[in-house]
Scaffold this motif. Structure first.
Motif, PDB file in Angstrom:
ATOM      1  N   GLN A 207       0.800  -1.226   0.000  1.00 16.98           N
ATOM      2  CA  GLN A 207       0.000   0.000   0.000  1.00 16.98           C
ATOM      3  C   GLN A 207       0.833   1.277   0.000  1.00 16.98           C
ATOM      4  O   GLN A 207       0.400   2.306  -0.486  1.00 16.98           O
ATOM      5  N   ASN A 208       2.022   1.235   0.577  1.00 20.13           N
ATOM      6  CA  ASN A 208       2.763   2.466   0.782  1.00 20.13           C
ATOM      7  C   ASN A 208       3.994   2.642  -0.081  1.00 20.13           C
ATOM      8  O   ASN A 208       4.537   3.728  -0.151  1.00 20.13           O
ATOM      9  N   LYS A 209       4.471   1.550  -0.656  1.00 22.95           N
ATOM     10  CA  LYS A 209       5.692   1.727  -1.422  1.00 22.95           C
ATOM     11  C   LYS A 209       5.833   0.694  -2.538  1.00 22.95           C
ATOM     12  O   LYS A 209       5.115  -0.311  -2.557  1.00 22.95           O
ATOM     13  N   ALA A 210       6.745   1.001  -3.454  1.00 24.23           N
ATOM     14  CA  ALA A 210       7.106   0.045  -4.492  1.00 24.23           C
ATOM     15  C   ALA A 210       8.622  -0.014  -4.518  1.00 24.23           C
ATOM     16  O   ALA A 210       9.297   1.013  -4.322  1.00 24.23           O
ATOM     17  N   ILE A 211       9.181  -1.214  -4.690  1.00 23.15           N
ATOM     18  CA  ILE A 211      10.632  -1.357  -4.774  1.00 23.15           C
ATOM     19  C   ILE A 211      10.959  -2.041  -6.101  1.00 23.15           C
ATOM     20  O   ILE A 211      10.474  -3.140  -6.370  1.00 23.15           O
ATOM     21  N   ILE A 212      11.753  -1.370  -6.920  1.00 22.76           N
ATOM     22  CA  ILE A 212      12.130  -1.936  -8.210  1.00 22.76           C
ATOM     23  C   ILE A 212      13.618  -2.242  -8.150  1.00 22.76           C
ATOM     24  O   ILE A 212      14.424  -1.367  -7.808  1.00 22.76           O
ATOM     25  N   THR A 213      13.993  -3.470  -8.441  1.00 22.46           N
ATOM     26  CA  THR A 213      15.382  -3.891  -8.335  1.00 22.46           C
ATOM     27  C   THR A 213      15.824  -4.511  -9.656  1.00 22.46           C
ATOM     28  O   THR A 213      15.191  -5.460 -10.124  1.00 22.46           O
ATOM     29  N   VAL A 214      16.901  -3.986 -10.225  1.00 22.73           N
ATOM     30  CA  VAL A 214      17.355  -4.510 -11.518  1.00 22.73           C
ATOM     31  C   VAL A 214      18.622  -5.348 -11.310  1.00 22.73           C
ATOM     32  O   VAL A 214      19.635  -4.844 -10.819  1.00 22.73           O
ATOM     33  N   PHE A 215      18.541  -6.626 -11.647  1.00 23.14           N
ATOM     34  CA  PHE A 215      19.693  -7.515 -11.473  1.00 23.14           C
ATOM     35  C   PHE A 215      20.525  -7.589 -12.744  1.00 23.14           C
ATOM     36  O   PHE A 215      21.717  -7.785 -12.698  1.00 23.14           O
ATOM     37  N   GLU A 216      19.865  -7.449 -13.888  1.00 24.82           N
ATOM     38  CA  GLU A 216      20.589  -7.492 -15.142  1.00 24.82           C
ATOM     39  C   GLU A 216      19.759  -6.785 -16.199  1.00 24.82           C
ATOM     40  O   GLU A 216      18.551  -7.012 -16.298  1.00 24.82           O
ATOM     41  N   LEU A 238      15.417   0.978  -6.652  1.00 23.06           N
ATOM     42  CA  LEU A 238      14.724   2.230  -6.377  1.00 23.06           C
ATOM     43  C   LEU A 238      13.497   1.953  -5.516  1.00 23.06           C
ATOM     44  O   LEU A 238      12.705   1.063  -5.819  1.00 23.06           O
ATOM     45  N   THR A 239      13.371   2.701  -4.418  1.00 30.47           N
ATOM     46  CA  THR A 239      12.173   2.580  -3.586  1.00 30.47           C
ATOM     47  C   THR A 239      11.328   3.833  -3.766  1.00 30.47           C
ATOM     48  O   THR A 239      11.832   4.947  -3.602  1.00 30.47           O
ATOM     49  N   LEU A 240      10.073   3.638  -4.123  1.00 28.84           N
ATOM     50  CA  LEU A 240       9.156   4.770  -4.289  1.00 28.84           C
ATOM     51  C   LEU A 240       8.147   4.727  -3.149  1.00 28.84           C
ATOM     52  O   LEU A 240       7.551   3.679  -2.889  1.00 28.84           O
ATOM     53  N   HIS A 241       7.973   5.866  -2.480  1.00 25.69           N
ATOM     54  CA  HIS A 241       6.981   5.917  -1.407  1.00 25.69           C
ATOM     55  C   HIS A 241       5.735   6.630  -1.907  1.00 25.69           C
ATOM     56  O   HIS A 241       5.822   7.472  -2.806  1.00 25.69           O
ATOM     57  N   SER A 242       4.603   6.311  -1.281  1.00 22.26           N
ATOM     58  CA  SER A 242       3.362   6.894  -1.805  1.00 22.26           C
ATOM     59  C   SER A 242       3.285   8.397  -1.542  1.00 22.26           C
ATOM     60  O   SER A 242       2.491   9.087  -2.165  1.00 22.26           O
ATOM     61  N   ASP A 243       4.108   8.918  -0.623  1.00 22.35           N
ATOM     62  CA  ASP A 243       4.077  10.369  -0.420  1.00 22.35           C
ATOM     63  C   ASP A 243       4.972  11.101  -1.433  1.00 22.35           C
ATOM     64  O   ASP A 243       5.181  12.302  -1.327  1.00 22.35           O
ATOM     65  N   GLY A 244       5.514  10.389  -2.408  1.00 16.54           N
ATOM     66  CA  GLY A 244       6.285  11.043  -3.457  1.00 16.54           C
ATOM     67  C   GLY A 244       7.798  10.944  -3.264  1.00 16.54           C
ATOM     68  O   GLY A 244       8.566  11.217  -4.177  1.00 16.54           O
TER      69      GLY A 244
END
Lengths: 336, 176
Positions: A207-216, A238-244
Protein backbone atom coordinates in the motif's frame (compact mmCIF):
# COMPACT_ATOMS: atom_id res chain seq x y z
CA UNK A 1 -1.91 -22.22 -12.22
CA UNK A 2 -1.72 -23.94 -8.89
CA UNK A 3 -4.39 -23.64 -6.24
CA UNK A 4 -4.09 -24.47 -2.60
CA UNK A 5 -6.67 -27.08 -1.89
CA UNK A 6 -5.82 -28.32 1.58
CA UNK A 7 -8.58 -26.35 3.25
CA UNK A 8 -11.07 -27.25 0.55
CA UNK A 9 -11.44 -30.72 1.93
CA UNK A 10 -11.98 -29.35 5.39
CA UNK A 11 -15.76 -29.20 5.14
CA UNK A 12 -15.84 -32.83 4.14
CA UNK A 13 -13.28 -33.98 6.65
CA UNK A 14 -14.17 -32.00 9.73
CA UNK A 15 -17.81 -32.00 10.70
CA UNK A 16 -19.35 -28.93 12.23
CA UNK A 17 -19.73 -30.71 15.58
CA UNK A 18 -15.94 -31.16 15.82
CA UNK A 19 -15.35 -27.52 15.05
CA UNK A 20 -17.72 -26.67 17.87
CA UNK A 21 -15.80 -28.94 20.25
CA UNK A 22 -12.53 -27.38 19.13
CA UNK A 23 -14.01 -23.90 19.66
CA UNK A 24 -15.16 -24.90 23.13
CA UNK A 25 -11.71 -26.21 24.06
CA UNK A 26 -10.21 -23.07 22.67
CA UNK A 27 -12.46 -20.97 24.89
CA UNK A 28 -11.32 -22.99 27.91
CA UNK A 29 -7.58 -22.80 27.19
CA UNK A 30 -7.37 -19.41 25.52
CA UNK A 31 -6.24 -17.23 28.43
CA UNK A 32 -3.72 -19.75 29.74
CA UNK A 33 -5.51 -20.15 33.08
CA UNK A 34 -7.16 -23.48 32.55
CA UNK A 35 -6.80 -26.05 35.35
CA UNK A 36 -4.57 -29.08 34.92
CA UNK A 37 -7.67 -31.28 34.77
CA UNK A 38 -8.98 -29.19 31.90
CA UNK A 39 -5.63 -29.34 30.13
CA UNK A 40 -5.52 -33.10 30.44
CA UNK A 41 -9.04 -33.34 29.11
CA UNK A 42 -8.00 -31.28 26.14
CA UNK A 43 -4.94 -33.45 25.48
CA UNK A 44 -7.09 -36.55 25.45
CA UNK A 45 -9.59 -34.90 23.16
CA UNK A 46 -6.82 -33.68 20.85
CA UNK A 47 -5.28 -37.13 20.58
CA UNK A 48 -8.57 -38.80 19.69
CA UNK A 49 -8.06 -38.52 15.93
CA UNK A 50 -6.37 -36.54 13.19
CA UNK A 51 -9.67 -34.81 12.63
CA UNK A 52 -9.68 -33.53 16.19
CA UNK A 53 -6.18 -32.22 15.76
CA UNK A 54 -7.07 -30.63 12.43
CA UNK A 55 -10.14 -28.94 13.87
CA UNK A 56 -8.04 -27.58 16.73
CA UNK A 57 -5.38 -26.26 14.38
CA UNK A 58 -8.01 -24.60 12.27
CA UNK A 59 -9.50 -22.72 15.21
CA UNK A 60 -6.05 -21.81 16.47
CA UNK A 61 -5.09 -20.48 13.05
CA UNK A 62 -8.22 -18.32 12.91
CA UNK A 63 -7.27 -16.88 16.25
CA UNK A 64 -3.84 -15.91 14.98
CA UNK A 65 -5.43 -14.08 12.04
CA UNK A 66 -6.56 -11.44 14.50
CA UNK A 67 -3.19 -11.06 16.17
CA UNK A 68 -2.28 -8.14 13.91
CA UNK A 69 -5.00 -6.07 15.54
CA UNK A 70 -3.53 -6.31 19.03
CA UNK A 71 -0.73 -3.90 18.35
CA UNK A 72 -2.75 -1.25 16.57
CA UNK A 73 -5.41 1.26 17.53
CA UNK A 74 -7.69 1.06 20.53
CA UNK A 75 -9.89 -2.04 20.35
CA UNK A 76 -12.91 0.04 21.30
CA UNK A 77 -12.18 2.28 18.38
CA UNK A 78 -11.96 -0.73 16.05
CA UNK A 79 -15.20 -2.11 17.41
CA UNK A 80 -16.97 1.16 16.89
CA UNK A 81 -15.60 1.68 13.38
CA UNK A 82 -16.55 -1.84 12.28
CA UNK A 83 -20.01 -1.32 13.72
CA UNK A 84 -20.37 1.83 11.64
CA UNK A 85 -19.05 0.07 8.52
CA UNK A 86 -21.48 -2.80 9.03
CA UNK A 87 -24.40 -0.47 9.54
CA UNK A 88 -23.59 1.30 6.30
CA UNK A 89 -23.29 -2.02 4.50
CA UNK A 90 -26.73 -3.01 5.72
CA UNK A 91 -28.23 0.11 4.20
CA UNK A 92 -26.30 -0.32 0.97
CA UNK A 93 -27.35 -3.94 0.79
CA UNK A 94 -30.95 -2.76 0.94
CA UNK A 95 -30.39 -0.86 -2.28
CA UNK A 96 -29.45 -4.10 -3.96
CA UNK A 97 -32.55 -5.89 -2.79
CA UNK A 98 -34.92 -3.05 -3.58
CA UNK A 99 -37.14 -3.20 -6.62
CA UNK A 100 -34.99 -0.62 -8.31
CA UNK A 101 -34.76 3.13 -8.20
CA UNK A 102 -36.85 5.38 -10.38
CA UNK A 103 -35.01 7.92 -12.50
CA UNK A 104 -34.93 10.77 -9.99
CA UNK A 105 -34.02 8.34 -7.26
CA UNK A 106 -31.33 6.98 -9.51
CA UNK A 107 -29.74 10.40 -9.76
CA UNK A 108 -29.74 10.92 -6.02
CA UNK A 109 -28.56 7.37 -5.45
CA UNK A 110 -25.75 7.93 -7.87
CA UNK A 111 -24.32 10.95 -6.10
CA UNK A 112 -24.71 9.37 -2.68
CA UNK A 113 -23.04 6.15 -3.73
CA UNK A 114 -20.26 7.87 -5.61
CA UNK A 115 -19.60 9.98 -2.60
CA UNK A 116 -19.64 6.99 -0.28
CA UNK A 117 -17.37 4.77 -2.26
CA UNK A 118 -14.81 7.44 -3.07
CA UNK A 119 -12.29 6.70 -5.76
CA UNK A 120 -10.28 3.66 -4.84
CA UNK A 121 -9.71 2.03 -8.20
CA UNK A 122 -6.83 0.03 -6.78
CA UNK A 123 -8.97 -2.24 -4.75
CA UNK A 124 -8.77 -5.60 -6.38
CA UNK A 125 -10.91 -8.54 -5.58
CA UNK A 126 -10.39 -11.00 -8.37
CA UNK A 127 -6.83 -11.09 -9.64
CA UNK A 128 -5.66 -13.52 -12.33
CA UNK A 129 -2.85 -14.82 -10.16
CA UNK A 130 -2.88 -14.94 -6.41
CA UNK A 131 -0.47 -16.64 -4.06
CA UNK A 132 -1.15 -17.64 -0.49
CA UNK A 133 1.19 -17.24 2.45
CA UNK A 134 4.44 -19.08 1.81
CA UNK A 135 3.47 -19.93 -1.74
CA UNK A 136 5.88 -19.17 -4.58
CA UNK A 137 4.75 -19.70 -8.17
CA UNK A 138 6.74 -19.88 -11.38
CA UNK A 139 4.97 -19.11 -14.65
CA UNK A 140 6.32 -19.09 -18.16
CA UNK A 141 5.02 -16.33 -20.43
CA UNK A 142 4.30 -16.83 -24.13
CA UNK A 143 7.66 -15.32 -25.17
CA UNK A 144 9.63 -17.58 -22.85
CA UNK A 145 10.04 -14.99 -20.09
CA UNK A 146 9.94 -16.44 -16.58
CA UNK A 147 7.49 -14.81 -14.17
CA UNK A 148 8.04 -15.62 -10.50
CA UNK A 149 5.38 -14.70 -7.99
CA UNK A 150 6.31 -14.45 -4.32
CA UNK A 151 4.22 -15.05 -1.19
CA UNK A 152 0.89 -13.24 -0.81
CA UNK A 153 0.77 -11.54 -4.18
CA UNK A 154 -2.11 -10.47 -6.37
CA UNK A 155 -1.75 -9.59 -10.00
CA UNK A 156 -3.46 -9.51 -13.36
CA UNK A 157 -1.67 -10.72 -16.46
CA UNK A 158 -2.48 -9.88 -20.08
CA UNK A 159 -0.42 -11.31 -22.89
CA UNK A 160 -0.58 -10.16 -26.51
CA UNK A 161 1.88 -8.25 -28.66
CA UNK A 162 3.35 -7.26 -25.32
CA UNK A 163 3.00 -8.55 -21.76
CA UNK A 164 1.15 -6.43 -19.26
CA UNK A 165 1.05 -7.10 -15.56
CA UNK A 166 -0.99 -5.21 -13.02
CA UNK A 167 0.65 -5.85 -9.68
CA UNK A 168 -1.75 -5.05 -6.86
CA UNK A 169 0.32 -6.28 -3.98
CA UNK A 170 3.20 -8.60 -3.31
CA UNK A 171 6.32 -9.26 -5.28
CA UNK A 172 7.25 -10.59 -8.71
CA UNK A 173 10.47 -11.29 -10.56
CA UNK A 174 10.78 -11.09 -14.34
CA UNK A 175 13.61 -12.95 -16.04
CA UNK A 176 13.80 -12.68 -19.84
CA UNK A 177 17.57 -13.18 -20.15
CA UNK A 178 17.13 -16.51 -21.91
CA UNK A 179 14.00 -15.46 -23.80
CA UNK A 180 13.31 -13.54 -26.94
CA UNK A 181 11.23 -10.99 -25.07
CA UNK A 182 8.30 -8.90 -26.23
CA UNK A 183 7.98 -5.54 -24.42
CA UNK A 184 6.76 -5.91 -20.86
CA UNK A 185 4.85 -3.42 -18.71
CA UNK A 186 4.40 -3.73 -14.97
CA UNK A 187 1.70 -1.48 -13.69
CA UNK A 188 1.84 -0.64 -9.98
CA UNK A 189 -0.01 2.12 -8.19
CA UNK A 190 3.15 4.23 -7.94
CA UNK A 191 4.85 3.64 -11.29
CA UNK A 192 4.65 1.83 -14.60
CA UNK A 193 7.85 -0.08 -15.26
CA UNK A 194 8.70 -1.28 -18.73
CA UNK A 195 11.45 -2.95 -20.69
CA UNK A 196 11.80 -4.09 -24.28
CA UNK A 197 15.10 -5.91 -23.94
CA UNK A 198 16.50 -8.94 -22.12
CA UNK A 199 16.27 -8.14 -18.45
CA UNK A 200 16.05 -9.58 -14.95
CA UNK A 201 14.33 -7.42 -12.36
CA UNK A 202 11.92 -7.63 -9.45
CA UNK A 203 9.04 -5.43 -8.35
CA UNK A 204 7.67 -5.38 -4.83
CA UNK A 205 4.65 -3.33 -3.90
CA UNK A 206 2.33 -2.79 -1.00
CA UNK A 207 0.00 0.00 0.00
CA UNK A 208 2.76 2.47 0.78
CA UNK A 209 5.69 1.73 -1.42
CA UNK A 210 7.11 0.04 -4.49
CA UNK A 211 10.63 -1.36 -4.77
CA UNK A 212 12.13 -1.94 -8.21
CA UNK A 213 15.38 -3.89 -8.34
CA UNK A 214 17.35 -4.51 -11.52
CA UNK A 215 19.69 -7.52 -11.47
CA UNK A 216 20.59 -7.49 -15.14
CA UNK A 217 19.69 -5.19 -18.03
CA UNK A 218 17.76 -1.91 -18.04
CA UNK A 219 14.25 -0.83 -17.23
CA UNK A 220 12.43 2.46 -17.71
CA UNK A 221 9.66 3.69 -15.52
CA UNK A 222 7.06 6.42 -15.46
CA UNK A 223 6.46 7.68 -11.96
CA UNK A 224 2.75 8.18 -11.32
CA UNK A 225 3.05 11.17 -8.97
CA UNK A 226 4.83 13.52 -11.39
CA UNK A 227 4.84 11.61 -14.71
CA UNK A 228 8.63 11.81 -14.94
CA UNK A 229 10.52 9.02 -16.69
CA UNK A 230 13.52 7.35 -15.04
CA UNK A 231 15.87 4.55 -15.99
CA UNK A 232 17.37 1.91 -13.75
CA UNK A 233 20.35 -0.24 -14.66
CA UNK A 234 22.07 -3.43 -13.50
CA UNK A 235 22.76 -3.32 -9.77
CA UNK A 236 20.34 -0.50 -8.95
CA UNK A 237 17.33 -0.50 -6.68
CA UNK A 238 14.72 2.23 -6.38
CA UNK A 239 12.17 2.58 -3.59
CA UNK A 240 9.16 4.77 -4.29
CA UNK A 241 6.98 5.92 -1.41
CA UNK A 242 3.36 6.89 -1.80
CA UNK A 243 4.08 10.37 -0.42
CA UNK A 244 6.28 11.04 -3.46
CA UNK A 245 9.69 10.41 -1.82
CA UNK A 246 12.10 8.00 -3.45
CA UNK A 247 15.50 6.48 -2.65
CA UNK A 248 18.08 4.83 -4.85
CA UNK A 249 20.39 2.15 -3.50
CA UNK A 250 22.37 -0.78 -4.73
CA UNK A 251 20.67 -4.10 -5.27
CA UNK A 252 19.50 -6.11 -2.26
CA UNK A 253 20.08 -9.78 -3.14
CA UNK A 254 17.07 -10.79 -1.05
CA UNK A 255 14.81 -9.24 -3.64
CA UNK A 256 15.82 -12.22 -5.80
CA UNK A 257 16.88 -14.93 -3.35
CA UNK A 258 13.29 -15.91 -2.68
CA UNK A 259 13.06 -17.65 -6.07
CA UNK A 260 15.65 -20.08 -4.66
CA UNK A 261 13.59 -20.29 -1.49
CA UNK A 262 16.10 -18.54 0.73
CA UNK A 263 16.67 -15.35 2.65
CA UNK A 264 20.18 -14.12 3.39
CA UNK A 265 20.72 -12.46 6.74
CA UNK A 266 23.82 -10.33 6.90
CA UNK A 267 24.19 -8.68 10.29
CA UNK A 268 20.52 -7.96 10.75
CA UNK A 269 18.63 -8.29 14.01
CA UNK A 270 16.76 -11.47 14.92
CA UNK A 271 13.57 -9.42 15.11
CA UNK A 272 14.04 -8.15 11.55
CA UNK A 273 14.82 -11.63 10.26
CA UNK A 274 11.68 -13.13 11.78
CA UNK A 275 9.63 -10.21 10.59
CA UNK A 276 10.83 -10.94 7.04
CA UNK A 277 10.19 -14.66 7.38
CA UNK A 278 6.73 -14.13 8.84
CA UNK A 279 5.67 -13.08 5.33
CA UNK A 280 5.98 -16.77 4.44
CA UNK A 281 4.78 -18.42 7.63
CA UNK A 282 1.11 -19.09 8.11
CA UNK A 283 1.19 -18.68 11.82
CA UNK A 284 2.33 -16.29 14.47
CA UNK A 285 5.92 -15.73 15.59
CA UNK A 286 6.68 -13.80 18.74
CA UNK A 287 10.19 -12.76 19.73
CA UNK A 288 11.02 -11.69 23.26
CA UNK A 289 12.49 -8.16 23.32
CA UNK A 290 15.47 -9.54 25.26
CA UNK A 291 16.73 -11.38 22.19
CA UNK A 292 15.21 -9.50 19.26
CA UNK A 293 18.32 -7.35 18.81
CA UNK A 294 20.74 -10.27 18.49
CA UNK A 295 22.62 -10.20 15.21
CA UNK A 296 22.09 -13.01 12.74
CA UNK A 297 23.99 -14.27 9.72
CA UNK A 298 23.29 -17.00 7.23
CA UNK A 299 21.00 -18.35 4.55
CA UNK A 300 17.57 -19.25 5.84
CA UNK A 301 15.02 -21.41 4.00
CA UNK A 302 11.93 -19.22 3.77
CA UNK A 303 9.44 -22.01 3.38
CA UNK A 304 10.71 -24.19 6.19
CA UNK A 305 10.22 -22.55 9.55
CA UNK A 306 11.23 -25.68 11.48
CA UNK A 307 14.71 -25.64 9.96
CA UNK A 308 14.99 -21.89 10.56
CA UNK A 309 14.18 -22.40 14.22
CA UNK A 310 16.76 -25.20 14.53
CA UNK A 311 19.39 -23.01 12.90
CA UNK A 312 18.65 -20.16 15.28
CA UNK A 313 18.67 -22.40 18.33
CA UNK A 314 22.04 -23.86 17.37
CA UNK A 315 23.74 -20.50 16.80
CA UNK A 316 22.08 -18.11 19.24
CA UNK A 317 21.31 -18.27 22.97
CA UNK A 318 17.63 -18.70 22.25
CA UNK A 319 15.05 -21.41 22.52
CA UNK A 320 11.75 -21.78 20.72
CA UNK A 321 8.54 -23.15 22.10
CA UNK A 322 5.14 -23.74 20.60
CA UNK A 323 2.57 -22.77 23.21
CA UNK A 324 -0.17 -23.54 20.71
CA UNK A 325 -0.06 -25.00 17.21
CA UNK A 326 0.93 -22.30 14.74
CA UNK A 327 2.43 -20.07 17.39
CA UNK A 328 6.22 -20.00 17.69
CA UNK A 329 7.60 -18.19 20.68
CA UNK A 330 11.31 -17.31 20.79
CA UNK A 331 12.94 -16.44 24.08
CA UNK A 332 16.35 -16.29 25.72
CA UNK A 333 17.71 -19.51 27.21
CA UNK A 334 17.29 -19.16 30.94
CA UNK A 335 20.64 -19.14 32.73
CA UNK A 336 20.60 -20.93 36.05
CA UNK B 1 -10.47 -24.15 -15.24
CA UNK B 2 -12.31 -22.21 -17.90
CA UNK B 3 -15.87 -23.11 -18.76
CA UNK B 4 -17.04 -23.95 -22.24
CA UNK B 5 -16.53 -20.74 -24.17
CA UNK B 6 -19.40 -21.14 -26.64
CA UNK B 7 -21.94 -21.64 -23.88
CA UNK B 8 -20.43 -18.73 -22.03
CA UNK B 9 -20.72 -16.50 -25.10
CA UNK B 10 -24.41 -17.33 -25.39
CA UNK B 11 -24.94 -16.47 -21.73
CA UNK B 12 -23.09 -13.21 -22.17
CA UNK B 13 -25.05 -12.17 -25.27
CA UNK B 14 -28.38 -13.09 -23.71
CA UNK B 15 -27.92 -11.61 -20.26
CA UNK B 16 -25.19 -8.98 -20.17
CA UNK B 17 -27.40 -6.03 -21.09
CA UNK B 18 -30.11 -7.22 -18.79
CA UNK B 19 -27.62 -7.53 -15.89
CA UNK B 20 -26.20 -4.09 -16.57
CA UNK B 21 -29.68 -2.58 -16.57
CA UNK B 22 -30.57 -4.44 -13.39
CA UNK B 23 -27.45 -3.21 -11.62
CA UNK B 24 -27.87 0.31 -12.91
CA UNK B 25 -31.40 0.38 -11.53
CA UNK B 26 -29.95 -0.38 -8.11
CA UNK B 27 -26.63 1.38 -8.10
CA UNK B 28 -27.85 4.38 -10.07
CA UNK B 29 -24.48 4.64 -11.76
CA UNK B 30 -23.87 3.48 -15.29
CA UNK B 31 -20.13 2.95 -14.92
CA UNK B 32 -20.14 0.89 -11.77
CA UNK B 33 -23.07 -1.13 -13.15
CA UNK B 34 -21.01 -1.93 -16.25
CA UNK B 35 -17.97 -2.78 -14.09
CA UNK B 36 -19.86 -5.07 -11.77
CA UNK B 37 -21.62 -6.78 -14.69
CA UNK B 38 -18.26 -7.36 -16.33
CA UNK B 39 -16.80 -8.74 -13.13
CA UNK B 40 -19.78 -11.00 -12.66
CA UNK B 41 -19.24 -12.57 -16.06
CA UNK B 42 -15.51 -12.89 -15.48
CA UNK B 43 -16.24 -14.73 -12.29
CA UNK B 44 -18.73 -16.95 -14.04
CA UNK B 45 -16.21 -17.67 -16.76
CA UNK B 46 -13.40 -18.59 -14.41
CA UNK B 47 -15.30 -20.47 -11.77
CA UNK B 48 -14.28 -24.07 -11.35
CA UNK B 49 -17.88 -24.96 -10.65
CA UNK B 50 -19.65 -26.48 -13.64
CA UNK B 51 -21.89 -23.76 -15.03
CA UNK B 52 -24.98 -24.99 -16.84
CA UNK B 53 -28.42 -23.50 -16.42
CA UNK B 54 -31.73 -25.11 -17.28
CA UNK B 55 -33.45 -21.86 -18.11
CA UNK B 56 -32.82 -18.18 -18.72
CA UNK B 57 -34.48 -17.38 -15.40
CA UNK B 58 -32.16 -19.68 -13.53
CA UNK B 59 -29.15 -18.06 -15.21
CA UNK B 60 -30.39 -14.60 -14.27
CA UNK B 61 -31.04 -15.58 -10.66
CA UNK B 62 -27.47 -16.88 -10.43
CA UNK B 63 -26.04 -13.76 -12.08
CA UNK B 64 -28.02 -11.52 -9.73
CA UNK B 65 -26.78 -13.37 -6.70
CA UNK B 66 -23.15 -13.29 -7.85
CA UNK B 67 -23.35 -9.59 -8.73
CA UNK B 68 -24.85 -8.78 -5.32
CA UNK B 69 -22.06 -10.63 -3.53
CA UNK B 70 -19.44 -8.82 -5.60
CA UNK B 71 -20.95 -5.45 -4.73
CA UNK B 72 -21.10 -6.19 -1.01
CA UNK B 73 -17.56 -7.56 -0.91
CA UNK B 74 -16.11 -4.63 -2.73
CA UNK B 75 -18.02 -2.10 -0.65
CA UNK B 76 -16.81 -3.78 2.48
CA UNK B 77 -13.20 -3.56 1.34
CA UNK B 78 -13.64 0.09 0.44
CA UNK B 79 -15.34 1.00 3.69
CA UNK B 80 -12.74 -0.83 5.77
CA UNK B 81 -9.88 0.72 3.87
CA UNK B 82 -11.38 4.16 4.34
CA UNK B 83 -11.98 3.65 8.06
CA UNK B 84 -8.38 2.46 8.40
CA UNK B 85 -7.00 5.47 6.56
CA UNK B 86 -9.02 7.69 8.89
CA UNK B 87 -7.51 5.91 11.87
CA UNK B 88 -4.01 6.38 10.47
CA UNK B 89 -4.64 10.06 9.88
CA UNK B 90 -5.43 10.47 13.58
CA UNK B 91 -2.12 8.93 14.69
CA UNK B 92 1.31 10.39 14.15
CA UNK B 93 3.27 8.87 11.30
CA UNK B 94 6.07 7.34 13.35
CA UNK B 95 3.50 5.21 15.13
CA UNK B 96 2.11 3.78 11.90
CA UNK B 97 2.56 0.03 11.60
CA UNK B 98 4.78 -1.29 8.82
CA UNK B 99 3.14 -1.73 5.40
CA UNK B 100 3.21 -5.51 5.75
CA UNK B 101 1.55 -5.20 9.10
CA UNK B 102 -1.07 -2.90 7.64
CA UNK B 103 -1.94 -5.43 4.97
CA UNK B 104 -2.50 -7.99 7.72
CA UNK B 105 -4.56 -5.48 9.69
CA UNK B 106 -6.82 -4.75 6.72
CA UNK B 107 -7.36 -8.45 6.12
CA UNK B 108 -8.14 -8.98 9.80
CA UNK B 109 -10.54 -6.03 9.85
CA UNK B 110 -12.39 -7.35 6.84
CA UNK B 111 -12.75 -10.71 8.50
CA UNK B 112 -13.82 -9.01 11.71
CA UNK B 113 -16.48 -7.00 9.90
CA UNK B 114 -17.91 -10.14 8.33
CA UNK B 115 -17.78 -11.97 11.62
CA UNK B 116 -19.33 -9.27 13.79
CA UNK B 117 -22.34 -8.93 11.52
CA UNK B 118 -23.09 -12.59 12.17
CA UNK B 119 -22.83 -12.42 15.95
CA UNK B 120 -25.34 -11.32 18.58
CA UNK B 121 -24.26 -8.13 20.33
CA UNK B 122 -22.99 -9.70 23.55
CA UNK B 123 -21.06 -12.42 21.75
CA UNK B 124 -19.50 -9.79 19.52
CA UNK B 125 -18.44 -7.74 22.54
CA UNK B 126 -17.00 -10.78 24.31
CA UNK B 127 -15.09 -11.72 21.17
CA UNK B 128 -13.59 -8.24 20.90
CA UNK B 129 -12.48 -8.20 24.52
CA UNK B 130 -11.20 -11.77 24.63
CA UNK B 131 -9.67 -12.24 21.19
CA UNK B 132 -8.80 -8.79 19.93
CA UNK B 133 -7.86 -7.25 23.31
CA UNK B 134 -6.54 -10.54 24.67
CA UNK B 135 -8.11 -10.10 28.11
CA UNK B 136 -8.45 -13.05 30.50
CA UNK B 137 -11.87 -14.66 31.06
CA UNK B 138 -12.06 -12.96 34.44
CA UNK B 139 -11.32 -9.53 32.98
CA UNK B 140 -13.91 -9.98 30.24
CA UNK B 141 -16.40 -11.19 32.83
CA UNK B 142 -15.82 -8.10 35.00
CA UNK B 143 -16.01 -5.79 32.03
CA UNK B 144 -19.32 -7.23 30.85
CA UNK B 145 -20.83 -8.09 34.19
CA UNK B 146 -21.30 -11.77 33.34
CA UNK B 147 -19.83 -15.04 34.67
CA UNK B 148 -16.56 -16.64 33.50
CA UNK B 149 -18.58 -19.55 32.21
CA UNK B 150 -20.66 -17.25 30.00
CA UNK B 151 -17.49 -15.66 28.64
CA UNK B 152 -16.28 -19.07 27.52
CA UNK B 153 -19.64 -19.77 25.95
CA UNK B 154 -19.55 -16.54 23.99
CA UNK B 155 -15.95 -17.10 22.88
CA UNK B 156 -16.72 -20.66 21.72
CA UNK B 157 -19.77 -19.47 19.84
CA UNK B 158 -17.79 -16.69 18.16
CA UNK B 159 -14.91 -18.97 17.18
CA UNK B 160 -17.33 -21.47 15.65
CA UNK B 161 -18.99 -18.68 13.65
CA UNK B 162 -15.53 -17.55 12.61
CA UNK B 163 -14.62 -21.06 11.43
CA UNK B 164 -17.84 -21.42 9.44
CA UNK B 165 -17.28 -18.04 7.85
CA UNK B 166 -13.71 -18.84 6.99
CA UNK B 167 -14.65 -22.16 5.42
CA UNK B 168 -17.36 -20.46 3.41
CA UNK B 169 -14.89 -17.82 2.19
CA UNK B 170 -12.23 -20.41 1.38
CA UNK B 171 -14.67 -22.44 -0.66
CA UNK B 172 -15.67 -19.28 -2.53
CA UNK B 173 -12.05 -18.38 -3.21
CA UNK B 174 -11.22 -21.82 -4.48
CA UNK B 175 -14.21 -21.80 -6.78
CA UNK B 176 -13.25 -18.44 -8.25
Amino acid sequence: MTQQSSVCDLTKEVPDSLLLEAAEWFAVLRDGRASSVEREGWQIWLATSDQHFFAWQYIEQLHSNFSSLKSCAQPDDIFQKITVVNRRLISRRKFLSSIGLVSLGALIGSSVLNNQSGSLPWIVFMPDIRTGKGEIQNHSLADGTALWVNTRSKLNLHQGVDSRIQLFSGEILIDSIKADPVPIYIDTRLAIINSATKVCFSVYCDQNKAIITVFEGDVQMTIASDSTVQSLHTGQMLTLHSDGRSEKASTDANRRNWIQGSFTANRISLGTLLHELERYYSGFISVSPAVSDLEVYGNFPIQDMNTVIKMLESTLPVKASRPLPGWIKIEAIKTV
Amino acid sequence: MINDSLYFKTLYVEHNNWLKRWLQGRLGCHESAADFAQDTFIRLMTTTRKVQFDSGNEARAYLKKTAKNLCINRWRQQEIERAWIETLQCTSEELHPSPEHQVAVLAALEQLSQLLERLPEKTARAFMLAIVCDLTDQQVANEMGISDRMVRKHVAKAMLACARLSIQNTVHTLLE
